[in-house]
Design a protein around this motif. Sequence first.
Motif, PDB file in Angstrom:
ATOM      1  N   LEU A  99       0.830  -1.204   0.000  1.00 41.68           N
ATOM      2  CA  LEU A  99       0.000   0.000   0.000  1.00 41.68           C
ATOM      3  C   LEU A  99       0.867   1.258   0.000  1.00 41.68           C
ATOM      4  CD1 LEU A  99      -2.740  -1.145   2.526  1.00 41.68           C
ATOM      5  CD2 LEU A  99      -3.009  -0.881   0.053  1.00 41.68           C
ATOM      6  N   GLU A 100       1.964   1.247   0.760  1.00 40.17           N
ATOM      7  CA  GLU A 100       2.866   2.404   0.815  1.00 40.17           C
ATOM      8  C   GLU A 100       3.546   2.669  -0.525  1.00 40.17           C
ATOM      9  OE1 GLU A 100       5.445   1.394   4.039  1.00 40.17           O
ATOM     10  OE2 GLU A 100       4.052   2.161   5.550  1.00 40.17           O
ATOM     11  N   MET A 101       3.733   1.624  -1.331  1.00 42.32           N
ATOM     12  CA  MET A 101       4.348   1.788  -2.647  1.00 42.32           C
ATOM     13  C   MET A 101       3.359   2.333  -3.681  1.00 42.32           C
ATOM     14  SD  MET A 101       6.987  -1.387  -3.128  1.00 42.32           S
ATOM     15  CE  MET A 101       5.775  -2.680  -2.947  1.00 42.32           C
ATOM     16  N   GLY A 102       2.111   2.561  -3.283  1.00 45.40           N
ATOM     17  CA  GLY A 102       1.112   3.119  -4.189  1.00 45.40           C
ATOM     18  C   GLY A 102       0.188   2.103  -4.809  1.00 45.40           C
ATOM     19  N   LEU A 103       0.306   0.853  -4.411  1.00 45.10           N
ATOM     20  CA  LEU A 103      -0.548  -0.214  -4.950  1.00 45.10           C
ATOM     21  C   LEU A 103      -1.842  -0.271  -4.149  1.00 45.10           C
ATOM     22  CD1 LEU A 103       2.326  -2.769  -5.406  1.00 45.10           C
ATOM     23  CD2 LEU A 103       1.055  -1.677  -7.250  1.00 45.10           C
ATOM     24  N   THR A 104      -2.699   0.716  -4.373  1.00 41.29           N
ATOM     25  CA  THR A 104      -3.950   0.824  -3.631  1.00 41.29           C
ATOM     26  C   THR A 104      -5.133   0.535  -4.549  1.00 41.29           C
ATOM     27  OG1 THR A 104      -4.018   3.189  -4.084  1.00 41.29           O
ATOM     28  CG2 THR A 104      -3.010   2.526  -2.009  1.00 41.29           C
ATOM     29  N   PRO A 105      -6.247   0.060  -3.987  1.00 42.02           N
ATOM     30  CA  PRO A 105      -7.432  -0.198  -4.815  1.00 42.02           C
ATOM     31  C   PRO A 105      -7.838   1.045  -5.601  1.00 42.02           C
ATOM     32  CG  PRO A 105      -7.698  -1.190  -2.671  1.00 42.02           C
ATOM     33  CD  PRO A 105      -6.446  -0.344  -2.601  1.00 42.02           C
ATOM     34  N   GLY A 106      -8.168   0.834  -6.876  1.00 42.25           N
ATOM     35  CA  GLY A 106      -8.563   1.922  -7.762  1.00 42.25           C
ATOM     36  C   GLY A 106      -7.425   2.448  -8.628  1.00 42.25           C
ATOM     37  N   THR A 107      -6.192   2.111  -8.302  1.00 39.36           N
ATOM     38  CA  THR A 107      -5.032   2.573  -9.065  1.00 39.36           C
ATOM     39  C   THR A 107      -4.902   1.774 -10.361  1.00 39.36           C
ATOM     40  OG1 THR A 107      -3.876   3.160  -7.033  1.00 39.36           O
ATOM     41  CG2 THR A 107      -2.525   2.897  -9.006  1.00 39.36           C
ATOM     42  N   VAL A 108      -4.625   2.476 -11.467  1.00 43.13           N
ATOM     43  CA  VAL A 108      -4.404   1.814 -12.754  1.00 43.13           C
ATOM     44  C   VAL A 108      -2.911   1.540 -12.888  1.00 43.13           C
ATOM     45  CG1 VAL A 108      -4.549   2.057 -15.260  1.00 43.13           C
ATOM     46  CG2 VAL A 108      -6.411   2.890 -13.810  1.00 43.13           C
ATOM     47  N   VAL A 109      -2.585   0.311 -13.257  1.00 44.66           N
ATOM     48  CA  VAL A 109      -1.195  -0.095 -13.467  1.00 44.66           C
ATOM     49  C   VAL A 109      -1.044  -0.663 -14.871  1.00 44.66           C
ATOM     50  CG1 VAL A 109      -0.821  -0.601 -11.027  1.00 44.66           C
ATOM     51  CG2 VAL A 109      -1.524  -2.430 -12.548  1.00 44.66           C
ATOM     52  N   MET A 110       0.177  -0.575 -15.403  1.00 41.74           N
ATOM     53  CA  MET A 110       0.473  -1.184 -16.698  1.00 41.74           C
ATOM     54  C   MET A 110       1.692  -2.082 -16.514  1.00 41.74           C
ATOM     55  SD  MET A 110       1.704   0.338 -20.379  1.00 41.74           S
ATOM     56  CE  MET A 110       3.341   0.645 -19.801  1.00 41.74           C
ATOM     57  N   MET A 111       1.613  -3.291 -17.071  1.00 43.08           N
ATOM     58  CA  MET A 111       2.743  -4.214 -17.035  1.00 43.08           C
ATOM     59  C   MET A 111       3.747  -3.755 -18.087  1.00 43.08           C
ATOM     60  SD  MET A 111       4.074  -6.927 -15.654  1.00 43.08           S
ATOM     61  CE  MET A 111       2.752  -7.820 -14.844  1.00 43.08           C
ATOM     62  N   ARG A 112       4.907  -3.289 -17.660  1.00 40.95           N
ATOM     63  CA  ARG A 112       5.932  -2.784 -18.583  1.00 40.95           C
ATOM     64  C   ARG A 112       6.781  -3.911 -19.153  1.00 40.95           C
ATOM     65  NH1 ARG A 112       6.977   2.183 -20.452  1.00 40.95           N
ATOM     66  NH2 ARG A 112       9.149   1.971 -19.888  1.00 40.95           N
ATOM     67  N   LYS A 113       7.350  -4.731 -18.268  1.00 42.02           N
ATOM     68  CA  LYS A 113       8.196  -5.826 -18.745  1.00 42.02           C
ATOM     69  C   LYS A 113       8.386  -6.872 -17.663  1.00 42.02           C
ATOM     70  CE  LYS A 113      12.153  -2.786 -18.183  1.00 42.02           C
ATOM     71  NZ  LYS A 113      13.351  -2.232 -18.797  1.00 42.02           N
ATOM     72  N   VAL A 114       8.861  -8.030 -18.112  1.00 38.86           N
ATOM     73  CA  VAL A 114       9.123  -9.148 -17.217  1.00 38.86           C
ATOM     74  C   VAL A 114      10.594  -9.514 -17.379  1.00 38.86           C
ATOM     75  CG1 VAL A 114       8.528 -11.548 -16.690  1.00 38.86           C
ATOM     76  CG2 VAL A 114       6.753  -9.973 -17.469  1.00 38.86           C
ATOM     77  N   ALA A 115      11.272  -9.781 -16.290  1.00 39.07           N
ATOM     78  CA  ALA A 115      12.679 -10.169 -16.335  1.00 39.07           C
ATOM     79  C   ALA A 115      12.834 -11.454 -17.154  1.00 39.07           C
ATOM     80  CB  ALA A 115      13.212 -10.370 -14.930  1.00 39.07           C
ATOM     81  N   PRO A 116      14.013 -11.680 -17.728  1.00 32.95           N
ATOM     82  CA  PRO A 116      14.232 -12.860 -18.576  1.00 32.95           C
ATOM     83  C   PRO A 116      13.852 -14.195 -17.921  1.00 32.95           C
ATOM     84  CG  PRO A 116      16.070 -11.361 -18.789  1.00 32.95           C
ATOM     85  CD  PRO A 116      15.186 -10.812 -17.703  1.00 32.95           C
ATOM     86  N   MET A 117      14.065 -14.326 -16.642  1.00 25.48           N
ATOM     87  CA  MET A 117      13.703 -15.569 -15.954  1.00 25.48           C
ATOM     88  C   MET A 117      12.278 -15.529 -15.397  1.00 25.48           C
ATOM     89  SD  MET A 117      16.300 -17.492 -16.383  1.00 25.48           S
ATOM     90  CE  MET A 117      16.193 -18.804 -15.203  1.00 25.48           C
ATOM     91  N   GLY A 118      11.531 -14.440 -15.692  1.00 25.98           N
ATOM     92  CA  GLY A 118      10.135 -14.340 -15.278  1.00 25.98           C
ATOM     93  C   GLY A 118       9.898 -13.632 -13.964  1.00 25.98           C
ATOM     94  N   ASP A 119      10.927 -13.317 -13.224  1.00 23.01           N
ATOM     95  CA  ASP A 119      10.772 -12.681 -11.917  1.00 23.01           C
ATOM     96  C   ASP A 119      11.955 -11.760 -11.696  1.00 23.01           C
ATOM     97  OD1 ASP A 119       9.719 -12.117  -9.421  1.00 23.01           O
ATOM     98  OD2 ASP A 119      10.503 -13.912  -8.477  1.00 23.01           O
ATOM     99  N   PRO A 120      11.783 -10.492 -11.410  1.00 18.87           N
ATOM    100  CA  PRO A 120      10.573  -9.743 -11.091  1.00 18.87           C
ATOM    101  C   PRO A 120       9.894  -9.166 -12.340  1.00 18.87           C
ATOM    102  CG  PRO A 120      12.462  -8.339 -10.767  1.00 18.87           C
ATOM    103  CD  PRO A 120      12.992  -9.689 -11.202  1.00 18.87           C
ATOM    104  N   VAL A 121       8.831  -8.402 -12.086  1.00 22.43           N
ATOM    105  CA  VAL A 121       8.117  -7.707 -13.150  1.00 22.43           C
ATOM    106  C   VAL A 121       8.245  -6.206 -12.907  1.00 22.43           C
ATOM    107  CG1 VAL A 121       6.477  -9.580 -13.548  1.00 22.43           C
ATOM    108  CG2 VAL A 121       5.905  -7.794 -11.909  1.00 22.43           C
ATOM    109  N   GLU A 122       8.129  -5.439 -13.991  1.00 18.03           N
ATOM    110  CA  GLU A 122       8.183  -3.982 -13.863  1.00 18.03           C
ATOM    111  C   GLU A 122       6.829  -3.407 -14.233  1.00 18.03           C
ATOM    112  OE1 GLU A 122      10.257  -0.542 -16.338  1.00 18.03           O
ATOM    113  OE2 GLU A 122      11.711  -1.717 -15.176  1.00 18.03           O
ATOM    114  N   LEU A 123       6.304  -2.558 -13.368  1.00 16.87           N
ATOM    115  CA  LEU A 123       4.994  -1.939 -13.552  1.00 16.87           C
ATOM    116  C   LEU A 123       5.146  -0.434 -13.712  1.00 16.87           C
ATOM    117  CD1 LEU A 123       3.295  -3.652 -10.495  1.00 16.87           C
ATOM    118  CD2 LEU A 123       3.198  -4.428 -12.855  1.00 16.87           C
ATOM    119  N   HIS A 124       4.193   0.170 -14.396  1.00 17.52           N
ATOM    120  CA  HIS A 124       4.112   1.628 -14.469  1.00 17.52           C
ATOM    121  C   HIS A 124       2.818   2.032 -13.772  1.00 17.52           C
ATOM    122  CE1 HIS A 124       4.685   5.657 -16.036  1.00 17.52           C
ATOM    123  NE2 HIS A 124       3.387   5.666 -16.246  1.00 17.52           N
ATOM    124  N   LEU A 125       2.938   2.882 -12.765  1.00 16.00           N
ATOM    125  CA  LEU A 125       1.759   3.369 -12.065  1.00 16.00           C
ATOM    126  C   LEU A 125       2.058   4.731 -11.470  1.00 16.00           C
ATOM    127  CD1 LEU A 125       1.396   2.062  -8.508  1.00 16.00           C
ATOM    128  CD2 LEU A 125       3.165   1.094  -9.943  1.00 16.00           C
TER     129      LEU A 125
END
Length: 76
Positions: free
Chosen positions: A28-54
């Motif tokens: 929640l402190e990172m801004g991942l709150t209900p109602g927030t729109v996020v976009m999946m930017r990219k996924v690391a080559p091994m699948g973890d972690p992911v990068e989001l734009h919000l």
Amino acid sequence: MTLDELAIGKHARITAVGGQGALRRHLLEMGLTPGTVVMMRKVAPMGDPVELHLRGYELTLRLEDARQISVEVTAE
């Protein structure tokens, strides 16, 4: 669906943030709150972690944490 299932380039609105205690508070402190729109930017080559734009910034998140966030796909 959960955030870890979102395809690259797609937008979604957060509907619920799971987890307990410090993990939930941290998400929640990172801004991942209900109602927030996020976009999946990219996924690391091994699948973890992911990068989001919000809220005008990029956020890298582990898949384990992304599974705690429920989303619904939007047309944005």
